[in-house]
Design an enzyme around this catalytic site. Structure first.
Site, mmCIF file in Angstrom:
data_model
loop_
_atom_site.group_PDB
_atom_site.id
_atom_site.type_symbol
_atom_site.label_atom_id
_atom_site.label_comp_id
_atom_site.label_asym_id
_atom_site.label_seq_id
_atom_site.Cartn_x
_atom_site.Cartn_y
_atom_site.Cartn_z
ATOM 1 N N ASP A 23 0.831 -1.205 0.000
ATOM 2 C CA ASP A 23 0.000 0.000 0.000
ATOM 3 C C ASP A 23 0.867 1.258 0.000
ATOM 4 O O ASP A 23 0.607 2.216 -0.730
ATOM 5 C CB ASP A 23 -0.912 -0.028 1.231
ATOM 6 C CG ASP A 23 -2.005 1.021 1.187
ATOM 7 O OD1 ASP A 23 -1.881 2.001 0.437
ATOM 8 O OD2 ASP A 23 -2.994 0.868 1.916
ATOM 9 N N CYS A 249 -4.443 6.037 -1.570
ATOM 10 C CA CYS A 249 -5.104 5.373 -2.683
ATOM 11 C C CYS A 249 -4.972 6.267 -3.907
ATOM 12 O O CYS A 249 -5.538 7.373 -3.915
ATOM 13 C CB CYS A 249 -6.580 5.096 -2.389
ATOM 14 S SG CYS A 249 -7.439 4.304 -3.776
ATOM 15 N N ASN A 258 -1.859 6.270 5.643
ATOM 16 C CA ASN A 258 -2.266 5.142 6.461
ATOM 17 C C ASN A 258 -1.918 5.403 7.917
ATOM 18 O O ASN A 258 -1.065 6.241 8.230
ATOM 19 C CB ASN A 258 -1.540 3.869 5.997
ATOM 20 C CG ASN A 258 -2.164 3.277 4.749
ATOM 21 O OD1 ASN A 258 -3.300 2.846 4.764
ATOM 22 N ND2 ASN A 258 -1.413 3.257 3.657
#
Length: 322
Positions: A23, A249, A258
């Protein structure tokens, strides 16, 4: 309560799933060299991380940061006691990940149609069909692998706006029925608040019981840790986070940040909730991350402020392994 995947480790109260190598790295323009990725994974494993999302199996032309996904996954599989997880957006990616040795696959199934089309170019219904197909593939070639469906934009969407909570729970149930071993909720764009988190995870756990999975929270608006705590108070025991707060994202405008792994581990350990992670070694792993991304900004309050005077982490898990 999650148990570590190897018998010599003690019980833990919560499982911290490190998602930075996937991520985090796919959300920045810089591509970390493969050897640096491996060194970072080694350092994370040494600190006690038991589950690491190491790569995303997508076409290299779309995401060059993940071009070495198979090589990185194979290396991660040599690390004892680590569940190696990979994100797969479709059947082709799932096959490649399983062939590389991934022990857990995570599929992004968005509760927002607009986000689903932007993120994976498929509708929500098509993604649920993919969960079913990938579940069958898993049974055919790697029956011990697990499948996680992460319900993206569960708390709101920058493209669609409000996401109906009934749609979120309905999507989660459909994913479980299609073969997902666990289904988590993702605050993809950082809209969530603690009351909303409690409400949705309470409903998810009522519907799915032990198959209700991880809380994936972002700190975009400063509520990441508060939302993790709210989920914990509803019985959630698995939490995604990213070292240095890397990630976001790329298909959700403004969705940065995050939850920082170091801060999350400190919060739980300060509360007496065991993560099985050595904070000192975790902070050392940050150096490996920075070495692979020189100049890339990293975040984290614990890193900036240090540990409180007199703070001593219980190291029972280390003495038991000695």
């Amino acid at each position: 309560m999650p148990q570590p995947p190897f018998s010599s480790s003690p019980k833990i109260d919560v499982l911290i799933s490190e998602v930075g190598p996937r991520d985090g790295l796919q959300s920045i323009a810089t591509t970390m060299p493969t050897m640096n990725k491996m060194r970072w994974l080694d350092a994370l494993a040494a600190a006690g991380l038991r589950e690491i999302e190491v790569a995303s199996f997508v076409p290299a032309k779309l995401m060059p940061q993940m071009a070495d996904a198979a090589e990185v996954t194979k290396h991660a599989c040599t690390l004892p006691g680590v569940t190696v997880m990979a994100l797969v957006p479709n059947l082709r990616g799932a096959n490649a990940a399983l062939q590389a040795g991934a022990q857990k696959l995570t599929l992004p199934v968005s509760a927002s149609t607009a986000h689903s089309l932007a993120n994976v170019r498929r509708t929500r219904e098509q993604m649920i069909d993919d969960v079913r197909s990938i579940s069958q593939l898993r049974q055919d070639i790697a029956p011990s692998a697990r499948i996680e469906a992460g319900i993206s934009t569960a708390f709101g969407c920058t493209l669609q706006g409000v996401v109906n909570e009934d749609d979120v729970i309905r999507t989660a149930v459909l994913c479980a029925n299609a073969g997902a071993d666990e289904v988590g909720l993702s605050d993809t764009v950082g809209y969530a608040n603690p009351a909303q988190v409690r409400r949705l995870f309470r409903r998810l756990r009522m519907e799915l019981g032990p198959r209700a999975g991880a809380a994936h929270m972002h700190n975009t608006r400063g509520l990441g840790l508060a939302n993790c705590l709210a989920a914990y108070e509803e019985g959630v025991t698995t939490f995604d986070s990213s070292q240095g707060g890397l990630g976001g994202c790329p298909f959700a405008p403004g969705a940065s940040g995050n939850v920082v792994t170091e801060d999350l581990v400190f919060m739980f350990e300060a509360m007496g909730v065991s993560t099985g992670i050595d904070i000192a070694l975790l902070r050392e792993a940050r150096a490996a991350l920075q070495a692979g991304l020189p100049g890339e900004p990293l975040y984290g309050m614990v890193h900036e402020a240090g540990l409180p005077k007199g703070f001593i982490q219980s190291m029972d898990f280390l003495s038991k392994e000695a």
